[in-house]
Design a protein around this motif. Structure first.
Motif, PDB file in Angstrom:
ATOM      1  N   ASN A 101       0.852  -1.177   0.000  1.00  0.00           N
ATOM      2  CA  ASN A 101       0.000   0.000   0.000  1.00  0.00           C
ATOM      3  C   ASN A 101       0.896   1.237   0.000  1.00  0.00           C
ATOM      4  O   ASN A 101       1.243   1.772   1.049  1.00  0.00           O
ATOM      5  CB  ASN A 101      -0.926   0.008   1.219  1.00  0.00           C
ATOM      6  N   GLN A 104       2.307   6.126  -5.868  1.00  0.00           N
ATOM      7  CA  GLN A 104       3.025   5.905  -7.125  1.00  0.00           C
ATOM      8  C   GLN A 104       4.538   6.132  -7.032  1.00  0.00           C
ATOM      9  O   GLN A 104       5.306   5.308  -7.524  1.00  0.00           O
ATOM     10  CB  GLN A 104       2.411   6.773  -8.233  1.00  0.00           C
ATOM     11  N   LEU A 107       6.757   3.092  -5.845  1.00  0.00           N
ATOM     12  CA  LEU A 107       6.862   1.842  -6.597  1.00  0.00           C
ATOM     13  C   LEU A 107       8.262   1.624  -7.161  1.00  0.00           C
ATOM     14  O   LEU A 107       8.764   0.506  -7.175  1.00  0.00           O
ATOM     15  CB  LEU A 107       5.806   1.792  -7.705  1.00  0.00           C
ATOM     16  N   HIS A 122       0.215  -8.417  -3.694  1.00  0.00           N
ATOM     17  CA  HIS A 122      -1.046  -7.730  -3.981  1.00  0.00           C
ATOM     18  C   HIS A 122      -0.820  -6.242  -3.771  1.00  0.00           C
ATOM     19  O   HIS A 122      -0.358  -5.826  -2.712  1.00  0.00           O
ATOM     20  CB  HIS A 122      -2.158  -8.199  -3.041  1.00  0.00           C
ATOM     21  N   TYR A 123      -1.155  -5.448  -4.761  1.00  0.00           N
ATOM     22  CA  TYR A 123      -0.963  -4.005  -4.691  1.00  0.00           C
ATOM     23  C   TYR A 123      -2.318  -3.334  -4.515  1.00  0.00           C
ATOM     24  O   TYR A 123      -3.177  -3.436  -5.393  1.00  0.00           O
ATOM     25  CB  TYR A 123      -0.274  -3.495  -5.952  1.00  0.00           C
ATOM     26  N   GLN A 125      -4.849  -0.614  -4.842  1.00  0.00           N
ATOM     27  CA  GLN A 125      -4.921   0.367  -5.917  1.00  0.00           C
ATOM     28  C   GLN A 125      -6.138   1.246  -5.754  1.00  0.00           C
ATOM     29  O   GLN A 125      -7.027   0.953  -4.971  1.00  0.00           O
ATOM     30  CB  GLN A 125      -5.007  -0.347  -7.263  1.00  0.00           C
ATOM     31  N   GLY A 126      -6.179   2.284  -6.553  1.00  0.00           N
ATOM     32  CA  GLY A 126      -7.323   3.183  -6.549  1.00  0.00           C
ATOM     33  C   GLY A 126      -7.012   4.475  -5.828  1.00  0.00           C
ATOM     34  O   GLY A 126      -5.880   4.736  -5.423  1.00  0.00           O
ATOM     35  N   ARG A 131      -8.249   2.708  -1.440  1.00  0.00           N
ATOM     36  CA  ARG A 131      -7.133   2.002  -0.800  1.00  0.00           C
ATOM     37  C   ARG A 131      -7.377   1.866   0.695  1.00  0.00           C
ATOM     38  O   ARG A 131      -7.084   0.836   1.288  1.00  0.00           O
ATOM     39  CB  ARG A 131      -5.817   2.724  -1.088  1.00  0.00           C
ATOM     40  N   LEU A 150      -9.427  -6.325  -5.986  1.00  0.00           N
ATOM     41  CA  LEU A 150      -8.230  -5.844  -6.669  1.00  0.00           C
ATOM     42  C   LEU A 150      -8.094  -6.455  -8.066  1.00  0.00           C
ATOM     43  O   LEU A 150      -7.571  -5.819  -8.967  1.00  0.00           O
ATOM     44  CB  LEU A 150      -6.976  -6.149  -5.852  1.00  0.00           C
ATOM     45  N   ILE A 153      -9.842  -4.301 -10.765  1.00  0.00           N
ATOM     46  CA  ILE A 153      -9.394  -2.927 -11.031  1.00  0.00           C
ATOM     47  C   ILE A 153      -8.450  -2.956 -12.213  1.00  0.00           C
ATOM     48  O   ILE A 153      -7.516  -3.755 -12.259  1.00  0.00           O
ATOM     49  CB  ILE A 153      -8.678  -2.327  -9.793  1.00  0.00           C
TER      50      ILE A 153
END
Length: 154
Positions: A101, A104, A107, A122-123, A125-126, A131, A150, A153
């Motif tokens: 979590n 951007q 990453l 598992h990332y 997202q949103g 999130r 997830l 998405i």
């Protein structure tokens, strides 16, 4: 089996007068969700923090307030240290899932960590609220629903 959450740091911090564990320093949106919901989890989830200043921070580390933002350049600078620290941290672990979590810019700092462990990544997202919703459900033990959400998405 234990799960691992890699949580990005927050701009909002407490101001302790001595070095403290990360959960006592950070006071942002996701850290408030962590504090409010960790005890509700039916599973064991370890939390580590990806810090713009310190890199990979575990619950055993002690840190003080700082004012460093994660930029693409800073993420690139931290990458090799973070990958090395992550690999050392998970070396003798049995993590089944790693939940990520981070915003951007973070990453790039994590580039290459998936090769150091045989866990499923598992990332979250949103947008911020999405999130936060995923994080809360994850901490409350609803892992399969979060995985399903997830996967839908784009």
């Amino acid at each position: 089996m234990t799960e691992l959450l890699i949580q990005g740091c927050s701009q909002r911090k407490n101001d302790p007068n001595k070095p403290v564990p990360p959960e006592q320093l950070y006071d942002g949106y996701f850290f408030r969700i962590l504090e409010a919901n960790r005890s509700e989890s039916g599973r064991n989830i370890e939390v580590v923090v990806l810090s713009a200043k310190h890199g990979f921070v575990t619950q055993e580390d002690r840190i003080t307030k700082y004012d460093t933002q994660m930029t693409q350049n800073r993420a690139t600078e931290l990458n090799s240290d973070i990958v090395q620290s992550f690999n050392e941290y998970v070396r003798d672990s049995d993590f089944s899932d790693v939940w990520v979590n981070v915003g951007q810019p973070y990453l790039r700092a994590l580039d290459g960590i998936e090769s150091g462990i045989q866990a499923e990544f598992h990332y979250l997202q949103g947008r911020l609220g999405e999130r936060g919703h995923h994080l809360k459900r994850l901490l409350q033990g609803d892992h399969e629903t979060v995985k399903d959400e997830l996967s839908h998405i784009d």
